[in-house]
Motif scaffolding. Structure first.
Motif, PDB file in Angstrom:
ATOM      1  N   SER A   7       0.801  -1.217   0.000  1.00  0.00           N
ATOM      2  CA  SER A   7       0.000   0.000   0.000  1.00  0.00           C
ATOM      3  C   SER A   7       0.836   1.269   0.000  1.00  0.00           C
ATOM      4  CB  SER A   7      -0.893   0.006   1.232  1.00  0.00           C
ATOM      5  OG  SER A   7      -0.113   0.210   2.411  1.00  0.00           O
ATOM      6  N   GLY A  43       2.132   2.275   2.776  1.00  0.00           N
ATOM      7  CA  GLY A  43       1.983   2.794   4.121  1.00  0.00           C
ATOM      8  C   GLY A  43       3.053   2.365   5.093  1.00  0.00           C
ATOM      9  N   ASN A  44       3.864   1.420   4.712  1.00  0.00           N
ATOM     10  CA  ASN A  44       4.920   0.916   5.590  1.00  0.00           C
ATOM     11  C   ASN A  44       6.226   0.845   4.811  1.00  0.00           C
ATOM     12  OD1 ASN A  44       6.251  -0.209   7.766  1.00  0.00           O
ATOM     13  ND2 ASN A  44       5.570  -2.285   7.323  1.00  0.00           N
ATOM     14  N   SER A  84       9.009   5.133  -2.583  1.00  0.00           N
ATOM     15  CA  SER A  84       7.586   5.391  -2.751  1.00  0.00           C
ATOM     16  C   SER A  84       7.072   4.558  -3.921  1.00  0.00           C
ATOM     17  CB  SER A  84       7.323   6.878  -2.995  1.00  0.00           C
ATOM     18  OG  SER A  84       7.953   7.318  -4.193  1.00  0.00           O
TER      19      SER A  84
END
Length: 123
Positions: free
Chosen positions: A54, A56-57, A71
Motif C-alpha cells: 500500500s 503505508g509501511n 515510494s
C-alpha cells in the motif's frame, strides 16, 4: 512472477540527487511488496529500502535513512527511490525486487529482480 525494469541511474556529484524508477509488468503489482538493493564492486548485495503493497509501511538501511525515500504509485505499476545528499559510498548497481505479501529486508525473500541500474557518485 512480475518483470521489473529499473531506470534513472547515472553519474552524479557528491551531494547531488537522483531518482530511480522501477516499472513492473502485470496487473497484480499492488499485491507485491517492493525493495531496492545495491551491490558495489567486490561487495555483497545489500538492502537499501523496502515498501509494502500500500505504500503505508517502509523500511530503510541505516546508511541511507534521512537521505533516501522509497515510494510507489500502484496505478502506474512503478516504485521509486529518491536519493538525496549522495555520497561516493553510494556508488553501486541498484536493483529493484518484488515479493508477494509482506515487506522484507533480506534479498533471499524476494523472488523477482530487475537487471539493475548503475549509480556512480564522483566529482
Amino acid at each position: 512472477q512480475v518483470q521489473l525494469v529499473e531506470s534513472g541511474g547515472g553519474l552524479v556529484q557528491p551531494g547531488g540527487s537522483l531518482r530511480l524508477s522501477c516499472a513492473a509488468s502485470g496487473r497484480t503489482f499492488s499485491r507485491y511488496a517492493m525493495g531496492w538493493f545495491r551491490q558495489a564492486p567486490g561487495k555483497e548485495r545489500e538492502f537499501v529500502a523496502a515498501i509494502d503493497w500500500s505504500g503505508g509501511n517502509t523500511d530503510y538501511a541505516d546508511s541511507v535513512k534521512g537521505r533516501f525515500t522509497i515510494s510507489r504509485v500502484n496505478a502506474k505499476n512503478t516504485v521509486y527511490l529518491q536519493m538525496n545528499s549522495l555520497k561516493p559510498e553510494d556508488t553501486a548497481v541498484y536493483y529493484c525486487a518484488a515479493r508477494l505479501m509482506t515487506i522484507a529486508t533480506m534479498s533471499t525473500n524476494f523472488g523477482s529482480w530487475g537487471q539493475g541500474t548503475q549509480v556512480t557518485v564522483s566529482s
